[in-house]
Write an enzyme that holds these catalytic residues in place. Structure first.
Site, PDB file in Angstrom:
ATOM      1  N   ARG A 103      44.371  84.990  96.058  1.00  0.00           N
ATOM      2  CA  ARG A 103      44.041  84.917  97.178  1.00  0.00           C
ATOM      3  C   ARG A 103      44.513  86.120  97.828  1.00  0.00           C
ATOM      4  O   ARG A 103      45.681  86.545  97.513  1.00  0.00           O
ATOM      5  CB  ARG A 103      44.992  83.907  97.957  1.00  0.00           C
ATOM      6  N   THR A 107      43.225  88.761 103.821  1.00  0.00           N
ATOM      7  CA  THR A 107      42.077  87.961 104.317  1.00  0.00           C
ATOM      8  C   THR A 107      42.361  86.488 103.889  1.00  0.00           C
ATOM      9  O   THR A 107      41.789  85.553 104.554  1.00  0.00           O
ATOM     10  CB  THR A 107      40.704  88.389 103.704  1.00  0.00           C
ATOM     11  N   ASP A 198      55.400  79.653  97.817  1.00  0.00           N
ATOM     12  CA  ASP A 198      54.249  80.285  96.983  1.00  0.00           C
ATOM     13  C   ASP A 198      54.623  79.625  95.510  1.00  0.00           C
ATOM     14  O   ASP A 198      55.409  80.129  94.910  1.00  0.00           O
ATOM     15  CB  ASP A 198      54.393  81.700  96.962  1.00  0.00           C
ATOM     16  N   ASP A 201      54.934  82.231  92.549  1.00  0.00           N
ATOM     17  CA  ASP A 201      56.101  82.989  92.390  1.00  0.00           C
ATOM     18  C   ASP A 201      57.046  81.790  91.995  1.00  0.00           C
ATOM     19  O   ASP A 201      58.078  82.142  91.414  1.00  0.00           O
ATOM     20  CB  ASP A 201      56.420  83.487  93.912  1.00  0.00           C
TER      21      ASP A 201
HETATM   22  C1  PRP Z   1      47.691  80.021  95.501  1.00  0.00           C
HETATM   23  C2  PRP Z   1      47.559  78.602  94.981  1.00  0.00           C
HETATM   24  C3  PRP Z   1      45.928  78.366  95.021  1.00  0.00           C
HETATM   25  C4  PRP Z   1      45.736  79.303  96.484  1.00  0.00           C
HETATM   26  C5  PRP Z   1      45.661  78.141  97.508  1.00  0.00           C
HETATM   27  O1  PRP Z   1      47.296  80.940  94.639  1.00  0.00           O
HETATM   28  O2  PRP Z   1      47.883  78.518  93.332  1.00  0.00           O
HETATM   29  O3  PRP Z   1      45.193  78.946  94.005  1.00  0.00           O
HETATM   30  O4  PRP Z   1      46.737  80.066  96.546  1.00  0.00           O
HETATM   31  O5  PRP Z   1      44.922  78.598  98.786  1.00  0.00           O
HETATM   32  P1  PRP Z   1      43.625  78.482  99.191  1.00  0.00           P
HETATM   33  O6  PRP Z   1      43.526  77.121  99.351  1.00  0.00           O
HETATM   34  O7  PRP Z   1      43.915  79.139 100.644  1.00  0.00           O
HETATM   35  O8  PRP Z   1      42.650  79.315  98.653  1.00  0.00           O
HETATM   36  P2  PRP Z   1      47.617  82.567  94.673  1.00  0.00           P
HETATM   37  O9  PRP Z   1      46.471  83.182  95.413  1.00  0.00           O
HETATM   38  O10 PRP Z   1      48.798  82.787  95.572  1.00  0.00           O
HETATM   39  O11 PRP Z   1      47.817  83.173  93.356  1.00  0.00           O
HETATM   40  P3  PRP Z   1      48.888  82.844  92.152  1.00  0.00           P
HETATM   41  O12 PRP Z   1      48.608  81.389  91.563  1.00  0.00           O
HETATM   42  O13 PRP Z   1      48.471  84.044  91.304  1.00  0.00           O
HETATM   43  O14 PRP Z   1      50.173  83.011  92.760  1.00  0.00           O
HETATM   44  N1  URA Z   2      49.454  79.269  98.152  1.00  0.00           N
HETATM   45  C1  URA Z   2      50.651  78.980  97.703  1.00  0.00           C
HETATM   46  O1  URA Z   2      51.184  79.076  96.824  1.00  0.00           O
HETATM   47  N2  URA Z   2      51.433  78.049  98.911  1.00  0.00           N
HETATM   48  C2  URA Z   2      50.824  77.938 100.073  1.00  0.00           C
HETATM   49  O2  URA Z   2      51.468  77.240 100.871  1.00  0.00           O
HETATM   50  C3  URA Z   2      49.487  78.386 100.153  1.00  0.00           C
HETATM   51  C4  URA Z   2      48.697  79.073  99.093  1.00  0.00           C
END
Ligand code: PRP
Ligand code: URA
Length: 207
Positions: A103, A107, A198, A201
């Site tokens: 994400r 944005t 997150d 993380d």
């Molecule tokens: C997080 C999560 C989803 C997404 C959800 O991933 O694991 O994939 O955000 O958000 P959305 O419903 O608004 O699209 P992130 O993009 O933080 O990546 P990561 O798994 O690499 O930490």
């Molecule tokens: N991605 C995450 O990991 N946590 C949230 O709350 C939203 C998006």
């Protein structure tokens, strides 16, 4: 809103520990795997069975076994990776695909960077990601899978926001969503409240 909430007491207990900011990455990963396994039990309730004949140490008997259903598990990287092992413990012969999405922090829109799926013919897929926030990532992942010929998808997450559920329901009404919790709302940065922060993380110990 179409959503299946799997809120077994053990799942609620484990999720509460995961939400706490004082829970370590190791504990967070362990609990995510355990919850995924418990949810997987419910998600696979409709697996078809077939009759088999076996021999117990005492006599011939009839039994049931899973009827060779082909299953694909697809994590959305990175955080979805934490949900693969729990499902593989339940279904060791399942194949694993991978979808790379992140994400954009400015944005909150998903950016695609990778997709590798097992043979899709006659295979049922479980798409996994702990967080369903705006729904952008889930919708993009399902679009990518359908464009490669996948027909039957269940989406499994740990925590969902109502906003994201609406978006996925609207874009893909044929994809059932399973979650351990339907949380209150998104904040101004599109993070889930109360949420767990997150997920990527917390799983990988990054910041
Ligand atoms: C997080 C999560 C989803 C997404 C959800 O991933 O694991 O994939 O955000 O958000 P959305 O419903 O608004 O699209 P992130 O993009 O933080 O990546 P990561 O798994 O690499 O930490
Ligand atoms: N991605 C995450 O990991 N946590 C949230 O709350 C939203 C998006």
């Amino acid at each position: 809103m179409q959503i299946h909430i799997i809120d077994h007491p053990l799942i609620q207990h484990k999720l509460t520990i995961m939400r706490s900011k004082s829970t370590s990455s190791g504990e967070f990963r362990r609990l995510l795997k355990e919850i995924t396994l418990l949810m997987g039990y419910e998600l696979t309730r409709d697996l078809p069975l077939e009759d088999v004949e076996i021999e117990t140490p005492l006599e011939k008997a009839h039994g049931k076994r899973v009827a060779g259903k082909k299953v694909g598990i697809v994590p959305i990287l990175r955080a979805g990776f934490g949900m693969v092992d729990g499902l593989l413990d339940l279904m060791p012969s399942a194949r694993v695909g991978v979808i790379g999405l992140y994400r954009d922090p400015k944005t909150a829109k998903p950016v695609e960077y990778y997709c590798k799926l097992p043979d899709v013919e006659n295979r049922d897929f479980i798409l996994v990601d702990p967080m369903l926030a705006t729904g952008g990532s889930a919708v993009a992942a399902i679009d990518m899978m359908k464009s490669r010929g996948v027909k039957n998808i269940k989406f499994m997450c740990l925590v969902a926001a109502p906003e994201g559920v609406e978006v996925v329901n609207e874009a893909h009404p044929d994809v059932p969503i399973f979650t351990a919790s339907l949380d209150r709302q998104l904040n101004d940065h599109k993070y889930i409240l109360p949420g767990l922060g997150d997920a990527g993380d917390r799983i990988f110990g990054t910041k």
